[in-house]
Design an enzyme around this catalytic site. Structure first.
Site, short mmCIF file in Angstrom:
data_model
loop_
_atom_site.label_atom_id
_atom_site.label_comp_id
_atom_site.label_asym_id
_atom_site.label_seq_id
_atom_site.Cartn_x
_atom_site.Cartn_y
_atom_site.Cartn_z
N GLY A 36 0.93 -0.93 0.05
CA GLY A 36 -0.11 -0.31 0.05
C GLY A 36 0.93 1.39 0.21
O GLY A 36 0.76 2.47 0.76
N ALA A 37 2.17 1.08 -1.00
CA ALA A 37 2.69 2.05 -0.69
C ALA A 37 3.43 2.68 0.67
O ALA A 37 3.88 4.27 0.01
CB ALA A 37 1.87 3.65 -2.05
N HIS A 86 -0.21 -5.24 -10.94
CA HIS A 86 0.01 -4.72 -9.97
C HIS A 86 -0.98 -5.47 -8.89
O HIS A 86 -2.04 -5.04 -8.83
CB HIS A 86 0.76 -3.82 -9.65
CG HIS A 86 1.29 -3.65 -8.10
ND1 HIS A 86 2.89 -3.99 -7.54
CD2 HIS A 86 0.98 -2.60 -7.37
CE1 HIS A 86 3.29 -3.70 -6.79
NE2 HIS A 86 2.08 -3.17 -6.54
N ASP A 89 3.32 -5.76 -13.97
CA ASP A 89 3.29 -4.72 -12.51
C ASP A 89 3.09 -3.76 -12.81
O ASP A 89 3.21 -2.55 -12.37
CB ASP A 89 4.15 -5.26 -12.14
CG ASP A 89 4.45 -5.85 -10.26
OD1 ASP A 89 3.06 -5.95 -9.89
OD2 ASP A 89 5.30 -6.90 -10.22
N SER A 136 4.12 -5.28 -2.72
CA SER A 136 4.83 -4.38 -3.35
C SER A 136 5.69 -3.54 -2.35
O SER A 136 6.70 -3.82 -1.73
CB SER A 136 3.24 -3.87 -3.13
OG SER A 136 3.20 -1.97 -4.13
N ALA A 137 4.82 -2.42 -1.77
CA ALA A 137 5.30 -1.87 -0.23
C ALA A 137 5.86 -3.14 0.56
O ALA A 137 6.51 -3.12 1.55
CB ALA A 137 4.93 -0.94 0.21
#
Ligand SMILES: *[C@@H]1O[C@H](CO)[C@@H](O)[C@H](O)[C@H]1NC(C)=O
Ligand SMILES: *[C@@H]1O[C@H](CO)[C@@H](O)[C@H](O)[C@H]1NC(C)=O
Length: 571
Positions: free
Chosen positions: A127-128, A455, A340, A214-215
């Site tokens: 979630g960045a 992604h 992605d 991701s993050a």
């Protein structure tokens, strides 16, 4: 025959068979906790679920959390706790709580006796570094990161937890006034809590695998690289995100801190006073002081990620690329989805999804130059020429749009993952290295027919959604999900994705720098899915040709002055 001991033994046996195994109240370092036991079948299989166990004390704003002091009596751990305070998707409000450092545990139970010594898999959400929660997005009672399918199918314990995100997790002045990385410390505390306490739940503290996307994948990577993790983590899986990704390390945290300071009215000139001011500012105001601009950007979206981990000289002592010796004994899987970059390309060049509109060469050139700023015009020209070399032979819009997606996939995910794999394998002692590409196409309606795996498309398969909600999926999706869960949980058990309780569709050979082995995960994963040297020409372009170009600016970031201005305009 009528020996009293035998009578006792048979009594115990039959009682155990009649009432299926379950944990009841478990004694942890903080006190007793009690979860729920969910029956899975008439045979007596079940899963014990604990939701909302505190792994640290409620944190003070912008401080590293401390251990929980403990409690009297039995803590009921039956409901998910609130996520860490963060902006809502519309970015005009907040939800969640500062009191958020809780974890959730799923323990599969058989019929007779409670499980013991099970491998443990700890999930770190993505979630960045800006949003997300340990339980994940939900539709009614169906939570994305529900650990039940992985736990019961793979016979492993699954743990998920919350960590701080956004400014509250990562605001930093780049010095000791506000060192940042609070969210990473939270992750570390959750992992350390599991190490100290999981045996009481039937887990093996020496068999801990962390995994994330991701993050979260980048966090997994950072946790393995931190000297603070020594001895904590046995194995790790990074899905679509590694420490070497260009969106992970914030190299200029002070300029972002100043942006926040000017929004919430903290002093800009004296850094110590600025930091102290942040700590007494309403945490919701701090959260809302940053907005991720999603339309009409002057630069690619990558440049607007302000609040991410920093090199703090402590948890992350150096540039991650120099820290791989710390992961020498950790088994590691890393991989990406084959498209992605699509989600990000869609923000930067929305036209790629529009079948009726063409992309213009100059728009792609602008995107390329926005992501090659350190190398100036020459970098942009060289990169543009390299990516468009096939366009003279095939100038179809489909080819051009796929080039845009490939370009963002390469920069944001694929090349950094290739670098992390090479570093991990080059520094490994006992640690093994495996690489994958996930290519099961996206099922998003209205996406172009050339679409591959976007992604975050992998998440639903890792968490077994095709089994949990079978009506929403096809048989081929269950095949994909079954394969991933088998590889992942085997790996958690043995460090080898092929060996463990679950049959796998084909043998997954380890990665080496020379052959670049990787497994292409699809609906028909078989011997032909074992491939070598993924996009090796592009890897060579980025690591040799591009790298050798003269650098014109220190940071591949938006010029400092543009950031506050843009954010001002956006709020
Ligand atoms: C980059 O390409 C543009 C357009 O073709 C050209 O005008 C410019 O001189 C080139 N710059 C460099 C440094 O190669
Ligand atoms: C992990 O679990 C496996 C299977 O239960 C076991 O063989 C192994 O000894 C355990 N410990 C480590 C450190 O791998």
């Amino acid at each position: 025959m009528g020996h009293p001991e035998l009578v006792v033994v048979s009594l115990i046996c039959c009682l155990a068979a009649a009432s299926a195994a379950k944990l009841g109240a478990v004694y942890t370092e903080g006190g007793f906790v009690e979860g729920v036991n969910k029956k899975l079948s008439l045979l007596g299989d079940s899963v014990d679920i604990f939701r909302g166990i505190p792994y640290a004390a409620p944190p003070k704003t912008l401080e590293i959390a401390e251990r929980h002091p403990g409690w009297q009596g039995t803590l009921k751990a039956k409901e998910f706790k609130k996520r860490c305070l963060q902006a809502t998707i519309t970015q005009d409000n907040t939800y969640g709580s500062e009191d958020c450092l809780y974890l959730n545990i799923w323990i599969p139970q058989g019929r007779k006796q409670v499980s013991s010594n099970l491998p443990v898999m700890i999930w770190i959400y993505g979630g960045a570094f800006l949003m997300g929660s340990g339980h994940g997005a939900n539709f009614l009672n169906n939570y994305l990161y529900d650990g039940e399918e992985i736990a019961t199918r793979g016979n492993v314990i699954v743990v998920t937890f919350n960590y701080r995100v956004g400014p509250l997790g990562f605001l930093s002045t780049g010095d000791s006034n506000l060192p940042g990385n609070f969210g990473l410390w939270d992750q570390h505390m959750a992992i350390a809590w599991v190490k100290r306490n999981i045996a009481a739940f039937g887990g093996d503290p020496d068999n801990i695998t962390i995994f994330g996307e991701s993050a979260g994948g980048a966090s997994v990577s950072l946790q393995t690289l931190s000297p603070h993790s020594k001895g904590l983590i046995k194995r790790a899986i990074s899905q679509s995100g590694v420490a070497t990704s260009p969106w992970v390390i914030q190299k200029n945290p002070l300029s972002w801190a100043k942006t926040i300071a000017s929004k919430v009215g903290c002093p800009l000139d004296d850094i110590a006073r600025m930091a102290n001011c942040f700590k007494i500012t309403d945490p919701r105001a701090l959260t809302l002081a940053y907005k991720m601009p999603l339309t009409g950007n002057d630069y690619p979206v990558l440049h607007y990620l302000g609040f991410t981990p920093v090199i703090d000289g402590d948890f992350i002592p150096d540039d991650p690329v120099n820290l791989f010796a710390n992961a020498a004994d950790i088994d590691y899987i890393a991989g990406t989805n084959n498209m992605d970059g699509h989600l990000f390309a869609l923000v930067d060049m929305p036209v790629i999804n529009n079948n009726y509109k063409d992309i213009k060469d100059e728009d792609f050139y602008k995107l390329v130059s926005g992501l090659t700023m350190t190398k100036g015009l020459l970098g942009a020209n060289t990169t543009f020429d390299f990516y468009t070399q096939f366009w003279s032979r095939d100038s179809s819009q489909e080819t051009k749009k796929k080039t845009v997606v490939d370009f963002e996939t390469d920069i944001l995910f694929l090349i950094p993952t290739a670098i992390a794999l090479a570093q991990h394998s080059a520094n490994a002692k006992s640690g093994r290295t495996y690489s994958y590409l996930f290519s099961h196409p996206s099922r998003m309606p209205l996406y172009p027919n050339w679409m591959g795996a976007d992604h975050a498309d992998d998440l639903q398969y890792v968490f077994g959604k095709p089994f949990a909600t079978p009506l929403g999926y096809r048989a081929q999706d269950r095949t994909v999900s079954k394969s991933i869960i088998a590889y992942w949980t085997n790996f958690a058990k043995t460090g080898d994705p092929n060996m463990g309780n679950s049959a796998v569709p084909t043998h997954w050979y380890p990665y080496t720098v020379e052959d670049g082995n990787y497994l292409d995960i699809t609906k028909k994963t078989d011997a032909s899915s074992m491939n070598q040297n993924l996009r090796t020409n592009f890897l060579r372009f980025w690591t040799l040709t591009y790298q050798a170009l003269p650098t014109v600016t220190g940071e591949d970031k938006v010029p400092e002055d543009d950031v506050p201005e843009h954010m001002e305009a956006d709020s």
